[in-house]
Scaffold this active site. Sequence first.
Site, PDB file in Angstrom:
ATOM      1  N   SER A 216      49.789  48.782  29.504  1.00 48.71           N
ATOM      2  CA  SER A 216      50.307  49.587  28.398  1.00 48.71           C
ATOM      3  C   SER A 216      51.622  50.244  28.809  1.00 48.71           C
ATOM      4  O   SER A 216      51.944  50.330  30.006  1.00 48.71           O
ATOM      5  CB  SER A 216      49.297  50.665  28.004  1.00 48.71           C
TER       6      SER A 216
ATOM      7  N   ARG B  22      37.392  51.557  38.327  1.00 50.53           N
ATOM      8  CA  ARG B  22      36.052  52.117  38.613  1.00 50.53           C
ATOM      9  C   ARG B  22      35.159  51.050  39.242  1.00 50.53           C
ATOM     10  O   ARG B  22      34.359  51.324  40.123  1.00 50.53           O
ATOM     11  CB  ARG B  22      35.429  52.672  37.318  1.00 50.53           C
ATOM     12  N   TRP B  23      35.323  49.818  38.794  1.00 49.19           N
ATOM     13  CA  TRP B  23      34.549  48.702  39.370  1.00 49.19           C
ATOM     14  C   TRP B  23      34.858  48.592  40.863  1.00 49.19           C
ATOM     15  O   TRP B  23      33.955  48.491  41.692  1.00 49.19           O
ATOM     16  CB  TRP B  23      34.924  47.413  38.634  1.00 49.19           C
TER      17      TRP B  23
ATOM     18  N   ARG C  41      42.047  49.389  44.596  1.00 44.76           N
ATOM     19  CA  ARG C  41      42.251  49.250  43.142  1.00 44.76           C
ATOM     20  C   ARG C  41      42.710  47.853  42.737  1.00 44.76           C
ATOM     21  O   ARG C  41      42.259  47.281  41.755  1.00 44.76           O
ATOM     22  CB  ARG C  41      43.349  50.203  42.689  1.00 44.76           C
TER      23      ARG C  41
ATOM     24  N   LEU D 124      43.172  27.753  21.601  1.00 43.31           N
ATOM     25  CA  LEU D 124      43.248  29.210  21.546  1.00 43.31           C
ATOM     26  C   LEU D 124      44.675  29.720  21.743  1.00 43.31           C
ATOM     27  O   LEU D 124      45.413  29.213  22.600  1.00 43.31           O
ATOM     28  CB  LEU D 124      42.369  29.777  22.677  1.00 43.31           C
TER      29      LEU D 124
ATOM     30  N   ASP E 139      38.908  47.408  30.093  1.00 45.46           N
ATOM     31  CA  ASP E 139      38.949  48.669  30.836  1.00 45.46           C
ATOM     32  C   ASP E 139      37.872  48.717  31.925  1.00 45.46           C
ATOM     33  O   ASP E 139      36.797  48.131  31.776  1.00 45.46           O
ATOM     34  CB  ASP E 139      38.736  49.820  29.838  1.00 45.46           C
ATOM     35  N   GLY E 140      38.175  49.432  33.001  1.00 45.37           N
ATOM     36  CA  GLY E 140      37.172  49.694  34.040  1.00 45.37           C
ATOM     37  C   GLY E 140      37.404  48.967  35.355  1.00 45.37           C
ATOM     38  O   GLY E 140      36.560  49.014  36.249  1.00 45.37           O
ATOM     39  N   ASN E 141      38.574  48.336  35.495  1.00 45.57           N
ATOM     40  CA  ASN E 141      38.846  47.596  36.751  1.00 45.57           C
ATOM     41  C   ASN E 141      38.815  48.512  37.974  1.00 45.57           C
ATOM     42  O   ASN E 141      38.273  48.148  39.021  1.00 45.57           O
ATOM     43  CB  ASN E 141      40.243  46.965  36.698  1.00 45.57           C
TER      44      ASN E 141
ATOM     45  N   HIS F 283      41.746  44.857  39.735  1.00 48.12           N
ATOM     46  CA  HIS F 283      42.586  44.150  38.758  1.00 48.12           C
ATOM     47  C   HIS F 283      42.534  42.639  38.987  1.00 48.12           C
ATOM     48  O   HIS F 283      42.555  41.855  38.041  1.00 48.12           O
ATOM     49  CB  HIS F 283      44.031  44.648  38.850  1.00 48.12           C
TER      50      HIS F 283
ATOM     51  N   TRP G 134      53.034  52.568  33.326  1.00 49.83           N
ATOM     52  CA  TRP G 134      54.137  52.763  34.283  1.00 49.83           C
ATOM     53  C   TRP G 134      53.932  54.041  35.089  1.00 49.83           C
ATOM     54  O   TRP G 134      54.516  54.216  36.141  1.00 49.83           O
ATOM     55  CB  TRP G 134      55.493  52.842  33.562  1.00 49.83           C
TER      56      TRP G 134
END
Length: 240
Positions: free
Chosen positions: A66, A25-26, A34, A132, A21-23, A38, A70
């Site tokens: 999430s 605001r960064w 925006r 992984l 979270d926080g892309n 991302h 959308w």
Amino acid sequence: MISKEDINKEEMPKHIAIIMDGNRRWAKEKGLERKLGHKAGAETLEELANFANDVGVKYLTVYAFSTENWKRTEEEVGALMMLLKSYVDKFLKRASTNNIRVRILGNIEKLDASLKASIEKIVNESSKNTGLTLNIAFNYGGRDEIIRCVKQISEKVSNGEIAIEDINENIISNNLYTAGEPDPDLMIRTGGELRVSGFLLWQLAYTEFLFVDKYWPDFSKEDLTEAIVTFQNRKRNLGK
Ligand code: FPP
């Protein structure tokens, strides 16, 4: 400075889940669009997935989109779809060298056909990799996942494959997107919010939570190392 040598290899969390979270605001704080937040977030994800693979984490589950996302502007949704496409395409080229297996948690049926094809390709081609497992939760919602699980089990009950009295935790786990995987040991949320936001609702029942007051694009390998060490210290204290 903390380094990966500070991690106790004997007590590795097998599965780490992250709400990235926080892309936005960064980006906002830097006066950027925006979508550049991302994009920076996608770069952080690649670096940390490689790092997690390197230190021996077996499963990393990240919340990338999430079912609620959308509702964002068409432009932002489009940027996130493009990012996933380019991430998947680029990742595909590197997947065999870094031995990472990619899985998608969520409903990809309604995604654009070429995005869906790219996702299916990477999931298939990386399926034999033994390092992984990177679970990308995309068009994912925890309640949605539980509804899907209930429907799948109901169908098995109605066609006689299982009896109602046989329904147990294993059957539920095996009908979630994460079927066959251990539940997360550690869940990290960056960005300072103290919520679960519908992430892995069943799977997080006994997970340790860590909330970090940093925007996702600033979350570094050192931060992940610190999170793992914090988790290991909590485990040690519980054992006393
Ligand atoms: C939450 O920050 C982040 C998202 C909704 C998207 C997460 C996506 C990435 C990290 C990159 C994409 C990676 C792939 C593989 C598609 P936010 O947008 O809610 O930021 P805010 O909390 O500052 O508003």
